[in-house]
Design a protein around this motif. Structure first.
Motif, PDB file in Angstrom:
ATOM      1  N   ASN A 178       7.076  -3.785  -2.293  1.00 41.31           N
ATOM      2  CA  ASN A 178       7.871  -3.919  -3.528  1.00 41.31           C
ATOM      3  C   ASN A 178       8.875  -5.045  -3.364  1.00 41.31           C
ATOM      4  O   ASN A 178       9.166  -5.786  -4.302  1.00 41.31           O
ATOM      5  CB  ASN A 178       8.521  -2.579  -3.910  1.00 41.31           C
ATOM      6  CG  ASN A 178       9.869  -2.323  -3.275  1.00 41.31           C
ATOM      7  OD1 ASN A 178      10.903  -2.720  -3.811  1.00 41.31           O
ATOM      8  ND2 ASN A 178       9.899  -1.683  -2.099  1.00 41.31           N
ATOM      9  N   GLY A 233       8.383   6.990   2.726  1.00 36.87           N
ATOM     10  CA  GLY A 233       7.773   5.701   2.391  1.00 36.87           C
ATOM     11  C   GLY A 233       8.365   4.516   3.144  1.00 36.87           C
ATOM     12  O   GLY A 233       7.827   3.410   3.089  1.00 36.87           O
ATOM     13  N   LEU A 234       9.472   4.723   3.846  1.00 41.24           N
ATOM     14  CA  LEU A 234      10.080   3.610   4.589  1.00 41.24           C
ATOM     15  C   LEU A 234       9.900   3.759   6.097  1.00 41.24           C
ATOM     16  O   LEU A 234      10.362   2.937   6.882  1.00 41.24           O
ATOM     17  CB  LEU A 234      11.587   3.526   4.286  1.00 41.24           C
ATOM     18  CG  LEU A 234      11.975   3.294   2.830  1.00 41.24           C
ATOM     19  CD1 LEU A 234      13.491   3.225   2.693  1.00 41.24           C
ATOM     20  CD2 LEU A 234      11.340   2.027   2.281  1.00 41.24           C
ATOM     21  N   HIS A 284       5.833   1.256  -7.957  1.00 40.34           N
ATOM     22  CA  HIS A 284       5.171  -0.061  -7.961  1.00 40.34           C
ATOM     23  C   HIS A 284       3.777  -0.003  -7.352  1.00 40.34           C
ATOM     24  O   HIS A 284       3.003  -0.942  -7.481  1.00 40.34           O
ATOM     25  CB  HIS A 284       6.020  -1.056  -7.167  1.00 40.34           C
ATOM     26  CG  HIS A 284       6.025  -0.760  -5.688  1.00 40.34           C
ATOM     27  ND1 HIS A 284       6.654   0.348  -5.149  1.00 40.34           N
ATOM     28  CD2 HIS A 284       5.449  -1.382  -4.644  1.00 40.34           C
ATOM     29  CE1 HIS A 284       6.477   0.372  -3.836  1.00 40.34           C
ATOM     30  NE2 HIS A 284       5.750  -0.669  -3.503  1.00 40.34           N
ATOM     31  N   LYS A 285       3.418   1.075  -6.656  1.00 45.02           N
ATOM     32  CA  LYS A 285       2.173   1.081  -5.871  1.00 45.02           C
ATOM     33  C   LYS A 285       0.925   0.854  -6.737  1.00 45.02           C
ATOM     34  O   LYS A 285      -0.054   0.289  -6.285  1.00 45.02           O
ATOM     35  CB  LYS A 285       2.055   2.381  -5.083  1.00 45.02           C
ATOM     36  CG  LYS A 285       3.090   2.455  -3.957  1.00 45.02           C
ATOM     37  CD  LYS A 285       2.529   3.025  -2.695  1.00 45.02           C
ATOM     38  CE  LYS A 285       3.438   2.785  -1.506  1.00 45.02           C
ATOM     39  NZ  LYS A 285       4.735   3.484  -1.612  1.00 45.02           N
ATOM     40  N   SER A 333      12.069   0.741  -7.157  1.00 47.22           N
ATOM     41  CA  SER A 333      10.632   0.749  -6.859  1.00 47.22           C
ATOM     42  C   SER A 333       9.912   2.011  -7.328  1.00 47.22           C
ATOM     43  O   SER A 333       8.707   1.975  -7.568  1.00 47.22           O
ATOM     44  CB  SER A 333      10.410   0.553  -5.364  1.00 47.22           C
ATOM     45  OG  SER A 333      11.132   1.505  -4.608  1.00 47.22           O
ATOM     46  N   GLY A 392       6.998  -1.202   4.430  1.00 39.83           N
ATOM     47  CA  GLY A 392       6.074  -2.257   4.848  1.00 39.83           C
ATOM     48  C   GLY A 392       6.467  -3.571   4.192  1.00 39.83           C
ATOM     49  O   GLY A 392       6.218  -4.649   4.704  1.00 39.83           O
ATOM     50  N   GLU A 407      13.381   6.072  -1.401  1.00 36.07           N
ATOM     51  CA  GLU A 407      13.190   4.707  -0.893  1.00 36.07           C
ATOM     52  C   GLU A 407      14.085   3.754  -1.691  1.00 36.07           C
ATOM     53  O   GLU A 407      14.897   3.009  -1.127  1.00 36.07           O
ATOM     54  CB  GLU A 407      11.712   4.273  -1.046  1.00 36.07           C
ATOM     55  CG  GLU A 407      10.723   4.994  -0.139  1.00 36.07           C
ATOM     56  CD  GLU A 407      10.246   6.324  -0.736  1.00 36.07           C
ATOM     57  OE1 GLU A 407      10.714   6.711  -1.823  1.00 36.07           O
ATOM     58  OE2 GLU A 407       9.406   6.984  -0.081  1.00 36.07           O
ATOM     59  N   SER A 408      13.926   3.803  -3.013  1.00 37.64           N
ATOM     60  CA  SER A 408      14.694   2.904  -3.891  1.00 37.64           C
ATOM     61  C   SER A 408      16.194   3.137  -3.750  1.00 37.64           C
ATOM     62  O   SER A 408      16.984   2.196  -3.908  1.00 37.64           O
ATOM     63  CB  SER A 408      14.299   3.131  -5.356  1.00 37.64           C
ATOM     64  OG  SER A 408      12.919   3.390  -5.480  1.00 37.64           O
ATOM     65  N   GLN A 432       2.033   8.708  -1.631  1.00 33.31           N
ATOM     66  CA  GLN A 432       2.223   7.896  -2.834  1.00 33.31           C
ATOM     67  C   GLN A 432       1.100   6.873  -3.013  1.00 33.31           C
ATOM     68  O   GLN A 432       0.575   6.711  -4.113  1.00 33.31           O
ATOM     69  CB  GLN A 432       3.569   7.164  -2.784  1.00 33.31           C
ATOM     70  CG  GLN A 432       4.768   8.082  -2.867  1.00 33.31           C
ATOM     71  CD  GLN A 432       4.726   8.920  -4.112  1.00 33.31           C
ATOM     72  OE1 GLN A 432       4.459  10.114  -4.054  1.00 33.31           O
ATOM     73  NE2 GLN A 432       4.971   8.321  -5.240  1.00 33.31           N
TER      74      GLN A 432
HETATM   75  C1  LIG Z   1       5.837   3.334  -0.686  1.00 36.51           C
HETATM   76  C2  LIG Z   1       7.112   3.095  -1.354  1.00 36.51           C
HETATM   77  C3  LIG Z   1       8.064   2.169  -0.852  1.00 36.51           C
HETATM   78  C4  LIG Z   1       7.893   1.454   0.441  1.00 36.51           C
HETATM   79  O1  LIG Z   1       6.791   0.596   0.517  1.00 36.51           O
HETATM   80  P1  LIG Z   1       6.958  -0.985   0.420  1.00 36.51           P
HETATM   81  O2  LIG Z   1       5.593  -1.480   0.749  1.00 36.51           O
HETATM   82  O3  LIG Z   1       7.990  -1.393   1.427  1.00 36.51           O
HETATM   83  O4  LIG Z   1       7.367  -1.303  -0.962  1.00 36.51           O
HETATM   84  C5  LIG Z   1       9.222   1.937  -1.584  1.00 36.51           C
HETATM   85  N1  LIG Z   1       9.479   2.603  -2.733  1.00 36.51           N
HETATM   86  C6  LIG Z   1       8.603   3.508  -3.230  1.00 36.51           C
HETATM   87  C7  LIG Z   1       8.948   4.203  -4.506  1.00 36.51           C
HETATM   88  C8  LIG Z   1       7.402   3.783  -2.569  1.00 36.51           C
HETATM   89  O5  LIG Z   1       6.542   4.691  -3.080  1.00 36.51           O
END
Ligand SMILES: *Cc1c(COP(=O)(O)O)cnc(C)c1O
Length: 395
Positions: free
Chosen positions: A239, A306-307, A89-90, A379, A236, A353-354, A117
Motif C-alpha cells: 500500500n 498484516g505488518l 487496498h489488497k 489502507s 511488505g 495496520e493503517s 486479508q
Molecule cells: C496487508 C495489509 C497491510 C500491509 O501490507 P502492505 O503490503 O505493507 O501494504 C496494510 N494495511 C492493510 C489494511 C492490510 O490488509
C-alpha cells in the motif's frame, strides 16, 4: 512516471531473483506476460472496468477536518482504501493479477496468507473469474483467523492448513512455492505484497500505484498543489509503494513509511525491518531483513498481523538507502490509541495496520504549521480487528 527496476529486477542493490532453477522459467513466463499486457489497451480497459464497477474506484480522498482542527497544526487528508470492496487496498492487486492469470490460460490460482486479508482478496477475484483457488495458511493462523477461513470458503476457495515449521506465514509461503514447482503448467502464484522474486515487486507496485495516481489528482482538486508529506504503513510495502511511487519525482513531497515498533524497538518484539534490519536474502529476493548472525529471519511481532514480516519490499530498501523516503516506527500502544481516536473523532474505524500511519501523522500534524498538508493512506478498515481490540481492552 516512477522508478522502474533494471532488467534483472533490481532497485539499486535490492530485489532480483534468488530461486531454485526450476522456478526461473515460471517467473520468466509471468514477467513476459506482465510486460506484454501492462500497456495493452484491452487489458487496461478491462482492469479499469473492474476497478470502477467492482472495486468501487476511485476511492475518495477525504479531508479530516475535525481531526486536523483538534490537533491544531497541519491538515490531514485520508486516501480511503478502506472503502474498497473487501475492505482494503489488497483487491487492487488481486484483480490485476487474476486478469493476467486468465490471459496465461491458468486454471488454478494459489496464494499464501497470514492474517487472511490477501487470501480473502484472492478468493474474491477467483470467484469473479471462475478460477480454482487454493490458499495456503499456517495452521496456527487458521485458528487465530477462523472467520477469514470461513470467508474464503464461502467464496469457493480451498484453505490448506500448513503444519510445518512454526505453522505461520513463512511456512505457508514455502509450501505454496513447492506447489508451484510441481504444478506450474496449470497454476498461477498470486503474491500479496510488493515482495518476492522479480517480477512480483514491480508488478504489485504497478497494480497498487492506482492509489497514488488518484490521490495526486484528488489533492490538486482540493488544494491546487501537491501535499507536503505522504505517509503510509509498511508491512511488505504494497500500500505504501502504491501511494509513494507516483510521487517519486516530486522532490518537494516528503515520503514517510511507518513500521511496527511492536512492544518497543529495544524489546526485540517488533517488525521494524527498515529501522533495525540489515541487507540479506529472504523468500527469493534481496532487501533489509531482521536476521540473526547466520542470516536466519528473526521472530517478529506486531499487534497487527498484516505488518508482521521480517523482510520488506526491495523498492523501500532502495528508497531508504537513497534517502528518497524516511522510515519511522510506531508502537502497538500508539497504534491502538490512534485506532480509538480516529473512530471517535471522525467515525472511521481504521485497520490496525493503517492505524500505524494515522498515529504518526497525528504526531506530525501537531508540530507542523497550519499551511502544511499530510496525505495518509488509510489502507483498510478495522472491522476485522474489533474482536481483537475488544479482547485487549478487557485485559
Ligand atoms: C496487508 C495489509 C497491510 C500491509 O501490507 P502492505 O503490503 O505493507 O501494504 C496494510 N494495511 C492493510 C489494511 C492490510 O490488509
Amino acid at each position: 512516471m516512477y522508478q522502474l527496476p533494471d532488467e534483472k529486477g533490481y532497485f539499486g542493490e535490492f530485489g532480483g531473483r534468488f530461486v531454485p532453477e526450476n522456478l526461473e522459467g515460471v517467473l520468466e513466463e509471468v514477467k513476459q506476460a506482465f510486460e506484454k499486457y501492462k500497456d495493452d489497451p484491452e487489458f487496461i480497459k478491462e482492469l479499469e472496468y473492474y476497478n470502477k464497477y467492482y472495486v468501487g474506484r476511485p476511492s475518495p480522498l477525504y479531508y479530516a477536518e475535525k481531526l486536523s482542527n483538534r490537533l491544531g497544526g497541519a491538515k490531514i487528508y485520508f486516501k480511503r482504501e478502506d472503502l474498497n470492496h473487501t475492505g482494503s487496498h489488497k483487491i487492487n492487486n488481486t484483480i490485476g493479477q487474476v486478469l493476467l492469470a486468465k490471459r496465461l490460460g491458468k486454471k488454478r490460482v494459489i496464494a499464501e496468507t497470514g492474517a487472511g486479508q490477501h487470501g480473502v482478496a484472492t478468493a474474491t477475484a477467483c470467484a469473479l473469474f471462475d478460477i480454482e483457488c487454493i490458499i495456503f495458511m499456517g495452521e496456527e493462523d487458521t485458528r487465530r483467523q477462523a472467520l477469514n477461513v470461513f470467508r474464503m470458503e464461502l467464496l469457493g476457495a480451498k484453505v490448506v492448513p500448513v503444519t510445518s515449521g512454526t505453522r505461520t506465514l513463512k511456512d505457508a509461503v514455502d509450501v505454496a512455492l513447492g506447489d508451484l514447482i510441481e504444478n506450474y503448467q496449470t497454476t498461477y502464484y498470486m503474491l500479496g505484497s510488493a515482495v518476492g522474486p522479480d517480477p512480483y515487486p514491480a508488478m504489485v507496485k504497478h497494480f497498487q500505484s492506482v492509489i497514488g495516481r488518484e490521490a495526486k489528482e484528488q489533492i490538486k482538486d482540493f488544494e491546487g498543489k501537491l501535499p507536503d508529506y505522504i505517509v503510509a504503513c509498511v508491512g511488505g510495502g504494497s500500500n505504501a509503494i502504491g501511494l509513494f511511487a507516483p510521487f517519486y519525482e516530486d522532490k518537494d513531497v516528503k515520503i514517510i513509511g511507518v513500521e511496527p515498533a511492536g512492544k518497543g524497538l529495544e524489546t526485540g518484539m517488533h517488525a521494524a525491518t527498515l529501522s533495525l534490519g540489515s541487507p540479506g536474502v529472504i523468500h527469493g529476493f534481496k532487501c533489509y531483513v531482521l536476521q540473526d548472525e547466520k542470516g536466519e529471519p528473526l521472530p517478529v511481532h506486531s499487534v497487527s498481523a498484516g505488518l508482521d514480516y521480517p523482510g520488506v519490499g526491495p523498492e523501500h530498501s532502495f528508497y531508504k538507502d537513497s534517502g528518497r523516503a524516511e522510515y519511522v516506527s510506531v508502537t502497538d500502544q500508539e497504534a491502538l490509541d490512534a485506532f480509538s481516536e480516529l473512530s471517535r473523532i471522525e467515525g472511521i474505524i481504521p485497520a490496525l495496520e493503517s492505524a500505524h500511519a494515522v498515529a504518526h501523522a497525528m504526531q506530525m500534524a501537531k508540530q507542523l504549521p497550519k499551511d502544511q498538508m499530510i496525505l495518509v493512506n488509510l489502507s483498510g478498515r478495522g472491522d476485522k480487528d474489533v474482536n481483537q481490540v475488544a479482547e485487549m481492552m478487557e485485559k
